[in-house]
Design an enzyme around this catalytic site. Structure first.
Site, PDB file in Angstrom:
ATOM      1  N   LEU A 111       0.871  -1.173   0.000  1.00  0.00           N
ATOM      2  CA  LEU A 111       0.000   0.000   0.000  1.00  0.00           C
ATOM      3  C   LEU A 111       0.907   1.221   0.000  1.00  0.00           C
ATOM      4  O   LEU A 111       1.982   1.193   0.600  1.00  0.00           O
ATOM      5  CB  LEU A 111      -0.893   0.036   1.251  1.00  0.00           C
ATOM      6  CG  LEU A 111      -2.024  -0.986   1.360  1.00  0.00           C
ATOM      7  CD1 LEU A 111      -2.712  -0.851   2.713  1.00  0.00           C
ATOM      8  CD2 LEU A 111      -3.041  -0.819   0.244  1.00  0.00           C
ATOM      9  N   ASP A 112       0.462   2.290  -0.653  1.00  0.00           N
ATOM     10  CA  ASP A 112       1.233   3.532  -0.625  1.00  0.00           C
ATOM     11  C   ASP A 112       1.406   3.991   0.816  1.00  0.00           C
ATOM     12  O   ASP A 112       0.572   3.706   1.690  1.00  0.00           O
ATOM     13  CB  ASP A 112       0.509   4.638  -1.409  1.00  0.00           C
ATOM     14  CG  ASP A 112       0.330   4.294  -2.872  1.00  0.00           C
ATOM     15  OD1 ASP A 112       1.100   3.457  -3.390  1.00  0.00           O
ATOM     16  OD2 ASP A 112      -0.586   4.864  -3.495  1.00  0.00           O
ATOM     17  N   LYS A 113       2.463   4.740   1.056  1.00  0.00           N
ATOM     18  CA  LYS A 113       2.750   5.247   2.401  1.00  0.00           C
ATOM     19  C   LYS A 113       1.525   5.912   3.030  1.00  0.00           C
ATOM     20  O   LYS A 113       1.202   5.668   4.199  1.00  0.00           O
ATOM     21  CB  LYS A 113       3.909   6.251   2.328  1.00  0.00           C
ATOM     22  CG  LYS A 113       4.199   6.956   3.648  1.00  0.00           C
ATOM     23  CD  LYS A 113       5.257   8.034   3.477  1.00  0.00           C
ATOM     24  CE  LYS A 113       5.438   8.821   4.771  1.00  0.00           C
ATOM     25  NZ  LYS A 113       6.414   9.925   4.617  1.00  0.00           N
TER      26      LYS A 113
END
Length: 306
Positions: free
Chosen positions: A136-138
């Site tokens: 998942l993106d940050k």
């Protein structure tokens, strides 16, 4: 560090194979990653791996200097949704990077998982990505599966590759989406204007996003739509790129919404709410959910009160 190759004849082999054949220190996996990141240019332009180099083509490869990253367990609070001997599913908070990299040597989800699982994580992801089968993106919150052993890792990776893992997200976007349900099918690849960004591009990889409207809000400050989103493919920044492309960027997205952030939220209002998959060892049907984070529900409460 930059490497340069000048092609001496018209080639029949693909670009990725040509680079591997001419640079002994480069693996096919490394070349694939650099191509995806837009760090390999042919005559100043990004090309596909299947491109056939021609006489006098100038191939420039940008290689990052390797930096030593000492992976260590760290006590970082993590919300565990499910755990057994083979997998652990966590509710990742926004702001937490999944694995160490240059610029983020520690304080990541991997460091936290190491403290929980000790030395039982799968080693297939490599030294800095143990157990990681998807990301998942940050600044995206929500459910993430981590494999505790190599068999679980291989089987989960196959499920994801074969699109057998159903992922459901909740997103708040700017603007009133007119359709109640729709599908976005636009290829996504590395942006030719900014290599740190992804974009809808004709040379990109297939990307399919389905959405359904859960609510619409109109306030003095603007209009917004709450969406349930399901993705068939897992391209980098897929939901954020697709929604921005059709004119409804995700609230709080600092990259794809022109910097506008009327709710002053750090990170985007995008949450991986639900995962449906077969357990990699027992084949049991798993159906897991994670509640929306408090910052997200506060914004929805504010919108509902108007």
């Amino acid at each position: 560090m930059k490497k340069t190759l000048i092609v001496e004849k018209n080639e029949t082999m693909r670009l990725d194979a040509y680079i591997v054949a001419n640079l002994a220190e480069m693996s096919r996996t490394a070349v694939k990653r650099l191509l995806e990141e837009g760090k390999i240019l042919v005559n100043g332009k990004i090309q596909k791996a299947s491109y056939k180099p021609s006489l006098n083509d100038k191939i420039e490869i940008e290689i990052e200097e390797p930096k030593e990253i000492e992976l260590k367990a760290q006590e970082i609070p993590i919300d565990i949704i499910y755990e057994d001997n083979d997998i652990i599913v966590v509710n990742k908070p926004k702001g937490l990077v999944v694995h160490p990299a240059n610029g983020n040597p520690d304080g990541t989800l991997v460091n936290a998982i190491m403290a929980i699982c000790k030395d039982t994580l799968s080693g297939i992801g490599g030294e800095i990505r143990p157990g990681i089968v998807h990301r998942l993106d940050k600044d995206t919150s929500g459910l993430l599966i981590v494999a505790k052993n190599d068999i679980a890792h291989i089987k989960m990776s196959d499920e994801i590759k074969n699109r057998q893992v159903k992922k459901t997200y909740i997103a708040l976007v700017r603007g009133l989406v007119p359709e109640n349900e729709a599908t976005i099918k636009m290829p996504i690849g590395r942006s030719t204007k900014d290599r740190k960004k992804m974009a809808v591009t004709k040379n990109g990889k297939e990307a399919i996003t389905h959405f359904k409207v859960l609510g619409r809000y109109t306030t003095n400050n603007g209009s917004y739509t709450l969406l349930e989103i399901k993705i068939e493919t897992g391209r980098t920044h897929q939901i954020r790129v697709h929604m921005s492309e059709i004119g409804y960027p995700v609230i709080g997205d600092s990259v794809y919404s022109n910097g506008k952030n009327e709710f002053k939220v750090e990170g985007q209002c995008l949450h991986a709410k639900k995962l449906e998959f077969k357990h990699p060892i027992t084949s049991k049907e798993m159906n897991l959910e994670a509640p929306l984070p408090r910052y997200f529900t506060k914004i929805l409460e504010e919108l509902s009160s108007n």
